[in-house]
Design an enzyme around this catalytic site. Structure first.
Site, mmCIF file in Angstrom:
data_model
loop_
_atom_site.group_PDB
_atom_site.id
_atom_site.type_symbol
_atom_site.label_atom_id
_atom_site.label_comp_id
_atom_site.label_asym_id
_atom_site.label_seq_id
_atom_site.Cartn_x
_atom_site.Cartn_y
_atom_site.Cartn_z
ATOM 1 N N ASP A 39 -28.842 -48.287 85.705
ATOM 2 C CA ASP A 39 -29.798 -49.081 84.936
ATOM 3 C C ASP A 39 -29.582 -50.574 85.165
ATOM 4 O O ASP A 39 -30.528 -51.308 85.458
ATOM 5 C CB ASP A 39 -29.685 -48.761 83.444
ATOM 6 C CG ASP A 39 -30.027 -47.320 83.122
ATOM 7 O OD1 ASP A 39 -31.082 -46.851 83.584
ATOM 8 O OD2 ASP A 39 -29.241 -46.664 82.426
ATOM 9 N N GLU A 147 -33.156 -44.217 76.197
ATOM 10 C CA GLU A 147 -32.242 -44.978 75.342
ATOM 11 C C GLU A 147 -33.000 -45.738 74.268
ATOM 12 O O GLU A 147 -32.581 -45.783 73.106
ATOM 13 C CB GLU A 147 -31.414 -45.929 76.199
ATOM 14 C CG GLU A 147 -30.433 -45.202 77.102
ATOM 15 C CD GLU A 147 -29.856 -46.065 78.198
ATOM 16 O OE1 GLU A 147 -28.879 -45.622 78.836
ATOM 17 O OE2 GLU A 147 -30.380 -47.173 78.445
#
Length: 255
Positions: A39, A147
């Protein structure tokens, strides 16, 4: 899956979005905490494309697994992104020890694992903002769609950022973007971990896989008990996605 052309169109839109946000803020560039995971590597790649000379990666070990540091440097080098390393180990250990000493002296129970993990995330946030303030840069976050939806981030830690360029991407999309950006395969397929304690992995801590959350967010078939778990995580973490509630009292007349 997606074609290279489709990926480039979406990546270029994200790059343009970053430029727009910096212009609106009258800032000069972008700062990103690089953890070694996919990420942060993708966000670093977007920052590099958006501001080739005004982006900086910050590597923030804090008693971390040495592999995290190694992979973070690997990502920045693959992107030719300027980077600095700031070791937070001493600060992290010092604050943790002081808090533990103060609480146990008053006979409070000290929950060490979660406390030290969240402290680590919040120290990283503070350090990134110190760098950003010095350079007049914006702090760029790394949360992906799973997330962001489940609240799998530390409030005022990795959730404390100015902008979030990949918060609408599934984990599978993040990996596809990583490959398109030319990141090493080791980074693209790295096991997701926030590096908050030894042996910690995201999926183990959440108790569910990114693949299942991806599928749920895409409206695909997911077992009912998994749907319930995801929705429970979303509801319980709603406070992380909102500003703190403020008490509003009626105005008192002046005497």
């Amino acid at each position: 899956m997606w074609s290279a052309e489709e990926l480039e169109i979406r990546i270029n839109r994200a790059v343009e979005w970053l430029r727009e946000r910096v212009q609106e803020a009258r800032a000069q560039g972008l700062v990103i905490g690089v953890s070694g995971g996919v990420d942060s590597a993708v966000v670093a790649g977007l920052c590099k494309r958006a501001f080739p000379h005004n982006s900086i990666g910050v590597i923030l070990p804090a008693g971390s697994n040495p592999m995290d540091r190694e992979d973070a440097w690997l990502a920045t080098e693959a992107l030719s992104l300027k980077a600095v390393e700031i070791d937070l180990t001493q600060a992290h250990q010092g604050i943790l020890a002081s808090v533990k000493k103060a609480l146990t002296a008053q006979e409070y129970t000290f929950e060490e694992q979660l406390s030290q993990g969240n402290l680590k995330a919040r120290l990283r946030m503070s350090t990134l903002y110190t760098v950003a303030n010095s350079l007049n840069y914006l702090v760029v976050g790394t949360d992906n769609a799973p997330e962001a939806y489940t609240g799998y981030f530390t409030k005022y830690g990795d959730g404390g950022v100015d902008i979030l360029p990949i918060a609408s991407l599934t984990k599978a999309e993040v990996r596809a973007w990583a490959a398109q950006l030319g990141l090493p395969e080791k980074i693209v397929n790295r096991v997701p971990t926030a590096g908050l304690w030894e042996g910690q992995t995201d999926e183990q801590e959440m108790g569910i896989t990114y693949d299942l959350i991806d599928r749920y967010l895409l409206g695909e078939g997911v077992p009912e008990e998994r749907q319930e778990k995801i929705e429970k995580m979303h509801q319980q973490s709603e406070h992380k996605r909102q500003l703190p509630p403020a008490l509003e009292l009626p105005k008192l007349p002046k005497l």
